[in-house]
Design a protein around this motif. Structure first.
Motif, PDB file in Angstrom:
ATOM      1  N   ALA A  66      16.745  77.932  34.080  1.00  0.00           N
ATOM      2  CA  ALA A  66      17.370  77.402  32.871  1.00  0.00           C
ATOM      3  C   ALA A  66      18.792  77.945  32.784  1.00  0.00           C
ATOM      4  O   ALA A  66      18.990  79.161  32.768  1.00  0.00           O
ATOM      5  N   ALA A 121      14.852  70.782  30.595  1.00  0.00           N
ATOM      6  CA  ALA A 121      14.732  72.161  31.071  1.00  0.00           C
ATOM      7  C   ALA A 121      13.653  72.903  30.306  1.00  0.00           C
ATOM      8  O   ALA A 121      12.847  73.641  30.889  1.00  0.00           O
ATOM      9  N   LEU A 133      19.845  72.495  34.826  1.00  0.00           N
ATOM     10  CA  LEU A 133      19.068  73.438  35.636  1.00  0.00           C
ATOM     11  C   LEU A 133      19.908  73.891  36.821  1.00  0.00           C
ATOM     12  O   LEU A 133      20.685  73.119  37.376  1.00  0.00           O
TER      13      LEU A 133
END
Length: 487
Positions: free
Chosen positions: A354, A319, A382
């Protein structure tokens, strides 16, 4: 005695199958130079062999020949309230595609403050932790106190800026830098280590070609950031045309009824005074507001999985890497060992958010995926958002959700957890999106979409320059190695 070619230094590496001990023969003369001369692991790295091969080339120069290298003294910062001190950027923040100040330091406690600022023509090299990463300096870095964990690379001749930048981003230089690091748990590089590192110098026509593309990529990326900044400003003036100040205090009084519904009803940060003020401001300025779920096709999150990494696997992105500037490939995953791996692949046109981290960090940030992400395996950490362009364009959603003052704080309010807060798709679906006049939304979306496309094009052009530079280095080494007499 002449320096040995790569074939007789690096390829002499041996592995004792019975003991598992790596060993390699080296000349006694090598033990009389360099700071790492008595560390056995130095001579077992790929970077050591590459360095040996480059240093015997007559065209090779040292980094100090092309640039001055310096490092400010170690800084022990004393944090103060936001905007009451000097804005500070850590090494990780400097490498982000959209760096934002998260910490302010007491001015009186920052010695030699001028030495901690950077110039637009410099490069920055990570020298602590994950050493060897390089980035150009962008306008977001100017006027900020930059951590001492980044070496300042100041080109002596701007005509060589592009070549030096591309060369320092090649796998060859990264390997050389890693072979020169020292330390146990946390690795380090010192300015004197970098000054003596070799810089390959192929023929001028190649260097000029690489420099042109590398420099153009940096300029395109700067332009992309300017476009997104314009989109952010348009959105700001649309939802707060009178420039009303946002409350500084997080405390407020709310009705009891507001605590009786919603998944985050008992979380204090969900009822922050500044967030409630922004929500009210959006509803007043917009023609209407709609939850995100009504404007997109899907908002989802994938289950966790056990990772199996290897050299021949599919390119993997964490991420955090998705929010960095054109990061190098550091991991490859064996996707075939997972159940239904296709669902984890990143797809151009989609957005990712995120979903874990600190509320002052990357948590809640979004990025629009481009063709550069096609075929890449993405982390499960994610939240995946599939825009519906007919309802709301991705550029507009990106600006609304990611705006530093009027977007991301409204997303982060849904975070739950203590040490590592998390976001959940169920909550993200309820984030309110203000609907502005159609012409204004189109204007914002156009700027943001152009910024995304330009940034993606910059990455491709930069990667092309790095590939050409790496190929030129390989040919130089190969050509010189083949011309050396056998010993």
């Amino acid at each position: 005695m002449d320096a040995l070619p790569l074939k007789e230094t690096y390829e002499s590496l041996r592995s004792d199958v019975d003991s598992g001990v790596l060993w390699a023969p080296v000349r006694a003369g090598l033990l009389t130079k360099w700071d790492r001369r008595l560390e056995a692991s130095t001579y077992l790295t790929e970077g050591f062999g590459l360095r040996q091969s480059l240093e015997v080339l007559p065209s090779t120069v040292s980094v100090s020949h092309l640039a001055a290298i310096c490092q400010p003294s170690r800084l022990k910062g004393y944090p103060v309230d936001p905007e009451k001190g000097l804005p500070f950027l850590s090494a990780g923040q400097v490498f982000e595609a959209n760096p934002r100040v998260r910490k302010w330091l007491a001015t009186a406690m920052v010695p030699a403050v001028e030495s901690r600022y950077v110039d637009l023509d410099w490069l920055l090299l990570s020298c602590s932790g994950e050493v060897g990463r390089v980035t150009a300096v962008y306008r977001e870095h100017l006027g900020k106190v930059i951590t001492h964990d980044l070496l300042r690379i100041m080109p002596r001749d701007m005509e060589e800026y592009g070549w030096l930048y591309a060369y320092m981003k090649t796998p060859t230089f990264f390997s050389i830098a890693r072979s020169s690091q020292y330390g146990h748990m946390i690795k380090h590089l010192e300015p004197e280590h970098v000054r003596t590192m070799p810089v390959a110098m192929p023929e001028e026509a190649i260097r000029r070609r690489v420099a042109k593309d590398a420099t153009a990529a940096v300029k395109m990326r700067r332009k992309a950031r300017e476009l997104q900044a314009r989109a952010d400003d348009l959105y700001l003036h649309s939802v707060n045309p009178e420039n009303v100040s946002i409350l500084k205090s997080a405390f407020c009084t709310v009705s009891v009824s507001s605590l009786l519904h919603g998944r985050r009803r008992m979380e204090g940060q969900f009822h922050r005074a500044d967030i409630l003020q922004i929500e009210a401001m959006l509803k007043e300025a917009a023609e209407s507001v709609q939850p995100l779920k009504d404007l997109v096709k899907c908002i989802s999150m994938l289950p966790r999985f056990k990772r199996y990494f290897g050299e021949n696997g599919t390119v993997y992105r964490s991420a955090a890497e998705l929010f960095d500037v054109n990061p190098a490939v550091t991991k490859r995953i064996y996707a075939g060992l997972l159940e239904n791996p296709d669902r984890y692949m990143l797809r151009p046109g989609e957005m990712v958010m995120a979903r874990s981290g600190q509320t002052y960090g990357l948590l809640g940030r979004t990025v629009v995926l481009t063709e550069n992400h096609d075929g890449i395996f993405g982390s499960e950490d994610l939240i995946r958002i599939v825009p519906d362009q007919e309802r709301a364009r991705s550029g507009y959603l990106q600006t609304v959700l990611n705006h530093v003052d009027y977007g991301r704080p409204r997303v982060v309010r849904y975070a739950s957890g203590t040490s590592v807060p998390h976001l959940d798709p169920l909550d993200i679906r309820e984030v309110l999106i203000p609907r502005l006049a159609s012409s204004r939304e189109v204007e914002i979306a156009d700027l943001s979409d152009r910024a995304t496309l330009l940034s993606a094009e910059a990455d491709r052009l930069e990667n092309k320059a790095i590939e050409v530079a790496e190929d030129a280095i390989s040919k130089l080494i190969s050509r010189h190695g083949n011309s050396q007499p056998s010993s």
